[in-house]
Design an enzyme around this catalytic site. Structure first.
Site, short mmCIF file in Angstrom:
data_model
loop_
_atom_site.label_atom_id
_atom_site.label_comp_id
_atom_site.label_asym_id
_atom_site.label_seq_id
_atom_site.Cartn_x
_atom_site.Cartn_y
_atom_site.Cartn_z
N THR A 195 0.96 -1.47 0.29
CA THR A 195 0.12 0.08 -0.51
C THR A 195 0.74 1.40 -0.36
OG1 THR A 195 -0.02 -0.33 2.31
CG2 THR A 195 -1.98 -1.47 1.13
N VAL A 196 0.69 2.23 0.13
CA VAL A 196 0.96 3.52 -0.29
C VAL A 196 0.86 4.35 0.89
CG1 VAL A 196 0.95 6.16 -1.41
CG2 VAL A 196 -0.81 4.11 -2.36
N LYS A 227 2.02 -3.60 6.81
CA LYS A 227 1.10 -2.56 6.38
C LYS A 227 1.37 -0.40 6.46
CE LYS A 227 -1.62 -5.16 4.83
NZ LYS A 227 -0.98 -7.32 5.14
N ASP A 228 0.49 0.15 5.36
CA ASP A 228 1.09 1.75 5.11
C ASP A 228 0.68 2.30 6.80
OD1 ASP A 228 1.20 1.72 2.93
OD2 ASP A 228 -0.54 2.23 2.51
N LYS A 229 1.46 3.58 6.85
CA LYS A 229 1.36 4.12 8.45
C LYS A 229 -0.15 5.06 7.91
CE LYS A 229 2.70 8.39 11.01
NZ LYS A 229 3.41 8.67 11.93
#
Length: 645
Positions: A3-4, A277-279
């Site tokens: 993810t971004v 996973k993303d922050k």
């Protein structure tokens, strides 16, 4: 990481060159005025990279006081002048700098704001059994072996502090005595249970002192006991691992695990997971932890901010990195400008054709020195260049203390002096400087080796990604969206060439391209030669990708060039208030929060989209295909990006 990790980006169509030039001049004047007025604030953005697919993150616990100080420093540097930040980000990368140049769809692009709120980006992990992780149950499995709820409250804060210091060998005491105020057998039992369950590695016994009863806590088996929870206290009938769903907001997976380990007073390496996973998102994923009860984990829900734990179960196995099938994304693009027809065309194309499986911008860092350049220098065995690229001053958005550290390094080439300018020692620059201090300037290889292995490999993976992106753009430009003779497809785990007579049996969705390495084959058409030419230009031999240092030998891998997302759905909604949520999260549902009533004809329009992606693919690249816009931070700031937090 699929993810971004980026701040909110307004993806807008370009203005005229004159508009941009005038805006740039206004920004420069504002920055000069603020600096003359003594305003020294500056906005920063973290270097963000994808988790390498084949390695597990190393979590290095630091001294708590140092860690807290560093977190405060990092947090304090988050705010700043968005215009000066935008000006500095002009030194960053654009998509074309890393080979991202093509689209597969024919629709006209439109504007939208990505991650205006972190809650506009929700990620649900998909396990290896195809089940999507959801937080929908806070209940704890019933277990006769679990201590009573009173276990968590019977010890005073002072007792807990003393026991923690004993457990972590932070003082010279060999034991801690806790007086039993209301002396009953039941009360003593609860205290025994509390010490043993809350402070793994400590044993207890009861002693009489001056007519009073005391519970004495002491170490069971030296320092090793802290890392290995006591086996004899765990029921044989219960699985050794407690699996749970972690729901987190605005925090990355590694930070979350470090926080959990602090609260539980255990080392982070007893946790396992399938992917990071993303922050800047809401994410839901499965975590497993060795010999920590569901009861203890559930108790953390009362004191954790931005985390919730639930869906507890006991199993006999940990989780392994990469075991997941992928991730399901729910994304809101706010303030969109596209017509209904444009949006329909864009989303139908995403569902039917897909998007180019480029490595996203976060793979390459956000400063003026891209991570792939450091990776290239490692592969070239040019260690002076590696050191220089990591430590040299550079234009662009960085934290103030890093700028001072780099300036000191450029001036003195003295690791000790540069390190003094760096209060945050956990960063790559601090680790390398510590290595240079320890091993000397003539042993850069050993100094670089102090950096955690995962971070070191990130650089060479970034170079592989850079080559792959460029080659895929060339492949699509040369041959379009069809399989051609000489392409590669996978049969099982083995890559084979497409032959002339078989070409009609395959589509573009079957075609893979190699990341360069010693254990891959290359296409048999023009692109095979293009690989060799690109590596020759970088002073590398495509036929010799083994490195003198084994860690940096690249075996290579294959990656599909087009990804067609699964479970694609979308909806256009109207809204007036940019701060209101446009869908309900797992936590909202558990807490019974209703979705706000949206107007039928609001000031703004948003595109709500859902889709599932396999591991190691980038949601930003899917969104890029929909909007037909460059997703780089540099490009957005030049187009008068609005940065919203």
């Amino acid at each position: 990481m699929e993810t971004v990790e980026m701040n909110s980006v307004s993806l807008k169509r370009p203005r005229s060159e004159d508009d941009v030039a005038n805006a740039d001049e206004i920004k420069r004047q504002k920055i000069l005025e603020k600096s003359k007025a003594g305003n020294d604030s500056g906005q920063s953005i973290e270097n963000v990279t994808e988790q390498p697919e084949d390695t597990k993150s190393e979590i290095i616990p630091n001294e708590e006081s140092e860690e807290q100080e560093e977190e405060e420093l990092e947090d304090s540097d988050e705010d700043g002048d968005p215009e000066s930040f935008a000006d500095m980000m002009k030194h960053g990368l654009t998509e074309s700098d890393v080979g991202i140049t093509k689209f597969v769809s024919s629709h006209k692009g439109f504007s939208g704001i990505l991650k205006e709120r972190y809650s506009d980006f929700v990620v649900h992990e998909i396990g290896k059994d195809g089940r999507v992780s959801h937080l929908d149950d806070f209940s704890v499995p019933v277990d006769d072996e679990d201590p009573s709820e009173e276990t968590f409250t019977v010890l005073s804060d002072e007792d807990k502090q003393r026991l923690e210091e004993l457990q972590l060998f932070k003082n010279k005491e060999t034991s801690v005595a806790i007086e039993v105020i209301e002396d009953t057998k039941e009360k003593r039992t609860i205290i025994h249970q509390a010490v043993k369950s809350l402070f793994p590695g400590l044993e207890t016994k009861t002693e009489d002192r001056d007519g009073k009863k005391y519970i004495i806590a002491y170490h069971a088996a030296g320092k090793k006991a802290l890392a290995n929870p006591r086996k004899h206290s765990w029921p044989k009938s219960r699985g050794s691992y407690c699996h749970f769903v972690l729901y987190k907001e605005n925090k990355d997976t590694m930070d979350a695990i470090n926080v959990l380990s602090k609260f539980l007073r255990v080392k982070p390496n007893i946790f396992s997971y399938m992917g990071t996973k993303d922050k800047r998102a809401i994410t839901v994923q499965e975590i497993a932890v060795l010999r920590i009860t569901a009861q203890r984990l559930a108790h953390l829900n009362k004191c954790l901010m931005n985390f919730k734990l639930g869906n507890f179960s006991y199993k006999n196995h940990p989780l392994k990195l990469g075991e997941l099938q992928g991730n399901h994304f729910t994304v809101v693009l706010r303030n969109i400008t596209g017509t209904d027809d444009q949006i329909e065309q864009a989303m139908h194309s995403l569902r039917e054709i897909g998007f180019i499986n480029y490595y996203g911008m976060q793979r390459f860092g956000t400063t003026a020195v891209p991570t792939y350049q450091i990776g290239r220098a490692i592969l070239q065995n040019n260690w002076n260049e590696v050191m220089d690229l990591i430590l040299k001053p550079r234009p662009g958005a960085e934290k103030g203390y890093l700028v001072k550290c780099r300036e000191e390094w450029a001036k003195t080439k003295d690791p000790a002096a540069a390190l003094k300018k760096l209060p945050v020692k956990r960063c790559v620059e601090g680790q390398l400087l510590r290595g240079l201090l320890k091993y000397g300037m003539k042993n850069i290889i050993s100094a670089f080796g102090i950096i955690p292995r995962n971070n070191r490999l990130m650089y060479i993976h970034s170079y592989q990604s850079y080559v792959w992106n460029n080659m895929v753009s060339k492949r699509i430009e040369e041959y379009g969206l069809r399989a051609v003779p000489g392409d590669l497809i996978l049969k099982g785990a083995t890559a084979v060439h497409v032959e002339e007579g078989d070409v009609d049996n395959y589509t573009i969705h079957d075609v893979v391209m190699p990341l360069p390495g010693f254990d891959v084959i290359y296409p048999k058409h023009k692109i095979g030669e293009a690989y060799k030419e690109m590596l020759v230009a970088d002073n590398l031999d495509i036929n010799n990708m083994r490195h003198k240092i084994r860690d940096y030998s690249l075996s290579g891998a294959y990656r599909k060039i087009i990804i067609r997302p699964q479970n694609v759905n979308w909806e256009v909604v109207a809204y007036d208030d940019p701060k209101i949520p446009l869908f309900t999260t797992d936590l909202d549902k558990l807490e019974g929060k209703p979705l706000p009533v949206l107007p039928t004809d609001g000031k703004f329009r948003a595109l709500k989209m859902e889709f599932s992606l396999p591991p190691s693919t980038y949601a930003t690249m899917a969104i890029r295909e929909v909007l037909k816009m460059d997703t780089s931070i540099k490009n957005q700031t030049q187009l008068n990006t609005t940065w919203l937090r």
